[in-house]
Design a protein around this motif. Structure first.
Motif, PDB file in Angstrom:
ATOM      1  N   MET A  27      28.912  12.484  -0.528  1.00 27.57           N
ATOM      2  CA  MET A  27      27.699  11.847  -1.054  1.00 27.57           C
ATOM      3  C   MET A  27      28.031  10.808  -2.129  1.00 27.57           C
ATOM      4  SD  MET A  27      25.106  12.891   0.606  1.00 27.57           S
ATOM      5  CE  MET A  27      24.570  14.228   1.682  1.00 27.57           C
TER       6      MET A  27
ATOM      7  N   SER B  63      28.817   7.287  -1.041  1.00 27.55           N
ATOM      8  CA  SER B  63      27.743   6.553  -0.362  1.00 27.55           C
ATOM      9  C   SER B  63      27.622   5.118  -0.840  1.00 27.55           C
ATOM     10  CB  SER B  63      26.406   7.261  -0.578  1.00 27.55           C
ATOM     11  OG  SER B  63      26.072   7.311  -1.961  1.00 27.55           O
TER      12      SER B  63
ATOM     13  N   GLY C 246      11.323   7.157   3.427  1.00 31.36           N
ATOM     14  CA  GLY C 246      12.152   8.353   3.288  1.00 31.36           C
ATOM     15  C   GLY C 246      13.608   8.002   3.033  1.00 31.36           C
ATOM     16  N   TYR C 247      14.132   7.058   3.807  1.00 32.79           N
ATOM     17  CA  TYR C 247      15.517   6.636   3.601  1.00 32.79           C
ATOM     18  C   TYR C 247      15.700   6.048   2.202  1.00 32.79           C
ATOM     19  CZ  TYR C 247      19.446   3.489   3.324  1.00 32.79           C
ATOM     20  OH  TYR C 247      20.559   2.827   2.865  1.00 32.79           O
TER      21      TYR C 247
ATOM     22  N   PHE D  60      15.887   8.603  -0.543  1.00 29.86           N
ATOM     23  CA  PHE D  60      17.176   9.286  -0.465  1.00 29.86           C
ATOM     24  C   PHE D  60      18.268   8.421  -1.093  1.00 29.86           C
ATOM     25  CE2 PHE D  60      21.071  10.108   2.197  1.00 29.86           C
ATOM     26  CZ  PHE D  60      21.396  11.328   1.629  1.00 29.86           C
TER      27      PHE D  60
ATOM     28  N   TYR E 235      17.952   8.379  -4.879  1.00 28.44           N
ATOM     29  CA  TYR E 235      18.473   9.632  -5.441  1.00 28.44           C
ATOM     30  C   TYR E 235      19.996   9.582  -5.553  1.00 28.44           C
ATOM     31  CZ  TYR E 235      20.254  14.404  -5.497  1.00 28.44           C
ATOM     32  OH  TYR E 235      20.966  15.535  -5.803  1.00 28.44           O
ATOM     33  N   LEU E 236      20.668   9.138  -4.502  1.00 33.41           N
ATOM     34  CA  LEU E 236      22.129   9.070  -4.527  1.00 33.41           C
ATOM     35  C   LEU E 236      22.628   8.112  -5.600  1.00 33.41           C
ATOM     36  CD1 LEU E 236      22.956   8.960  -0.693  1.00 33.41           C
ATOM     37  CD2 LEU E 236      23.244  10.893  -2.249  1.00 33.41           C
TER      38      LEU E 236
END
Length: 479
Positions: A208, A211, A418-419, A422, A425-426
């Motif tokens: 993660m 990313s 949604g993507y 995410f 957040y990362l």
């Protein structure tokens, strides 16, 4: 009741940008070469060769976002991109915050690319990479690209096309060459962490954290819409240019990273951090000293084109803000020159990164930190537009431009949100380590920028000065 000032007396833009030039502008801003070179070593030490999969993950997610932007840009092909889109989808105050965050993220991104480009120039001319040398080089690169931008949109388009071909040569052609003539590793290494992240947090956490390799790469396609009023048949061509930017960006990056990974015999030395700057080592191993020099020259041209595209995008955003009287000095920054360029906004677009370069000179350790803030800021701005579009759809809005996803638009919009959440957040999760700035720089930077924007919004109330000029009336369809 406050009487808004009259709108600035400005010339119109000249529609001289075709599909290829518009695509080249987005592609060179996205710049797979810059992203791969900047983050290849970091991603390998964090997660090993499997980090390559983030390129496909981020490309797929941002393609969803690009299709949302495509529908919005098709209906509202207005210069400035995110700002007029957010304004028409939600409102003036909402648009102010979205574009304010995006503006400072662009400023920092330009600074980062200029600083990274300076290291390439120093390598080419073999001078010492001291802080003062890198500062002077960064300043000269920024000023040079500003001069090109000021010379007119046609020259911007020409250099963007040159940058596109340099990107193709330096990522796709080079990657294919490495895969055909210098392959030493099996494809199976793409699933082998090679001992990366052997600590207590586990490999999933390490994967993660890697990313950023993908997240840093797949923005820039929105620049195709930032110059909307300079594009021929903008409602049809801008969405296509955005999608092509991501599609070819993903192909380029995958081939490039595959070439690096499969051609180098001592990958474990890269993953362990023993080789701290692996790409020059890989190129020297495969191409020799002269071949590496040729690559560096091509890479510099590609990076300069990236700076050029970024400056163009930022200047159009500032111009769009100013055309609505949203900033101090709006009358001055909303002027278009005889070359059909917002000259004064372009000067500001160069001056702000120059100031950040000075800060990096005195605080060189902060370059990586502000780069992380820039990516997070851009993702948040993107998602504010995606959220505004979803809200508008719930209220019954159906995109009325010539390019549309039809009944699939709502689902695509939902998945894009949604993507994006995410990805945010990362990017915003506190990093590991004991240094406060290293752990919280992204959130702290966002708090400062957003706080300053809100303070100005509440005290100066720029939204009360907005004039609904003809540029909006011409494009508000289906409202």
């Amino acid at each position: 009741m406050v009487t808004p000032p009259s709108a600035p007396d400005v010339r119109k833009f000249n529609r001289s940008i075709g599909l290829m030039s518009n695509f080249s502008l987005g592609f060179t801003y996205l710049s797979p070469l810059t992203a791969v070179y900047s983050l290849f070593a970091l991603s390998m030490t964090l997660a090993g060769p499997p980090a390559i999969w983030w390129i496909l993950i981020a490309a797929a997610g941002q393609m969803l976002v690009a299709m949302v932007f495509g529908e919005v840009a098709s209906q509202y092909p207005i210069t400035g991109g995110l700002y007029p889109w957010a304004r028409l989808l939600w409102g003036k105050k909402y648009a102010w915050i979205a574009a304010w965050i995006y503006l400072w993220a662009l400023v920092v991104t330009i600074t980062s690319i200029a600083e990274y480009s300076a290291t390439f120039v120093a390598s080419l001319f073999s001078y010492t990479q001291t802080a003062s040398h890198l500062l002077l080089t960064s300043v000269l690169l920024l000023l040079l690209m500003m001069v090109v931008n000021l010379s007119g949109t046609r020259n911007l388009a020409r250099v963007a096309r040159i940058g596109f071909w340099c990107e193709i040569i330096s990522v796709i052609a080079l990657g294919i060459y490495l895969l055909i003539f210098h392959r030493t590793q099996p494809v199976g290494i793409l699933f082998d962490s090679m001992g990366a992240a052997s600590g207590s947090a586990g490999y999933s956490h390490a994967f993660m954290t890697a990313s950023l390799l993908g997240l840093f790469m797949f923005f820039g396609f929105e620049a195709c819409g930032n110059v909307a009023e300079e594009v021929k048949d903008a409602g049809r061509k801008i969405p296509v240019a955005m999608i092509l930017s991501i599609f070819f960006g993903a192909i380029s990056a995958i081939i490039s990273v595959l070439g690096y990974l499969l051609s180098y015999p001592n990958l474990k030395d890269i993953v362990s951090g023993k080789i701290q700057d692996p790409i020059p080592e890989i190129l020297n191993n495969a191409l020799g000293t002269e071949g590496e020099k040729i690559f560096v020259v091509i890479a510099i041209i590609a990076m300069l084109s990236c700076i050029l595209s970024l400056q163009a995008a930022l200047s159009r955003l500032i111009f769009s803000f100013s055309r609505d009287n949203m900033l101090p000095g709006s009358q001055w920054m909303a002027r278009i020159s005889k070359n059909e360029v917002p000259d004064n906004a372009m000067i500001v677009s160069c001056a702000l990164p120059l100031l950040i370069c000075l800060w990096v000179y005195y605080q060189p350790d902060n370059l990586a930190r502000i780069t992380a803030f820039a990516v997070a800021g851009i993702y948040i701005s993107f998602q504010m537009v995606v959220l505004a579009a979803l809200r508008k759809r719930v209220q019954g809005w159906k995109p009325a431009g010539p390019w549309s996803l039809g009944r699939w638009g709502f689902l695509n919009n939902l998945l894009a949100l949604g993507y994006g959440l995410f990805g945010i957040y990362l990017l915003c999760v506190p990093a590991s380590g004991n240094n406060f700035l290293d752990r919280w720089i992204v959130l702290a930077g966002l708090a400062v920028v957003t706080g300053c924007g809100l303070l100005y919004l509440l005290t100066a109330r720029p939204y009360r000065k907005v004039t609904d000029g003809q540029h909006y009336q011409n494009h508000i369809n289906g409202q």
